[in-house]
Design a protein around this motif. Sequence first.
Motif, short mmCIF file in Angstrom:
data_model
loop_
_atom_site.label_atom_id
_atom_site.label_comp_id
_atom_site.label_asym_id
_atom_site.label_seq_id
_atom_site.Cartn_x
_atom_site.Cartn_y
_atom_site.Cartn_z
N LYS A 89 63.95 1.23 23.89
CA LYS A 89 65.42 1.24 23.80
C LYS A 89 65.93 2.46 23.05
O LYS A 89 66.85 3.12 23.50
N THR A 90 65.34 2.74 21.90
CA THR A 90 65.83 3.87 21.11
C THR A 90 65.58 5.19 21.84
O THR A 90 66.43 6.07 21.82
N GLU A 91 64.45 5.30 22.50
CA GLU A 91 64.14 6.53 23.22
C GLU A 91 65.16 6.80 24.32
O GLU A 91 65.63 7.94 24.49
N LYS A 92 65.54 5.76 25.05
CA LYS A 92 66.53 5.92 26.12
C LYS A 92 67.88 6.38 25.57
O LYS A 92 68.51 7.28 26.12
N VAL A 93 68.32 5.76 24.48
CA VAL A 93 69.62 6.12 23.93
C VAL A 93 69.59 7.52 23.31
O VAL A 93 70.54 8.29 23.46
N ILE A 94 68.51 7.85 22.64
CA ILE A 94 68.38 9.19 22.05
C ILE A 94 68.43 10.25 23.15
O ILE A 94 69.09 11.28 23.00
N LYS A 95 67.74 10.02 24.26
CA LYS A 95 67.76 10.97 25.37
C LYS A 95 69.15 11.09 25.98
O LYS A 95 69.61 12.18 26.31
#
Length: 128
Positions: A89-95
């Motif tokens: 989840k965090t990776e998707k939002v950071i990207k």
Amino acid sequence: MKKLLSGITTMMLVIGLFTTGVQAKELNTQELKQMIEQTNKEIYELINEADDKGDALVISYEANKISEKQLNHKLDQIIGQLIDFTSNKTEKVIKEAAKNGVELEAQWIEVEIGGRTVLVDPLITGGF
């Protein structure tokens, strides 16, 4: 001369249309903040759910309903799912934020699941 002006006008029109399309895909600050809040909400809900499951397992173990091996195996599964979910989840939002020129970072926090301390990474803003 007319061909030159016509070519320049056509090129500017194409560039203008392309630029407008790119801008339309960008998220505004409010939408990005809402995405972060929703993601953090989902992460904290999963933390609470994992904590409840971990507590239930410890109670079952203390009541001799499951063995220590079963307790450890099930806690490993719960914690693994929690870490996988939060990381994805965090990776998707950071990207997504990076695509829009905003730098976000994950901040690790300690949570306790079934008596184990686990590091989980909800989001914090970095570029707002």
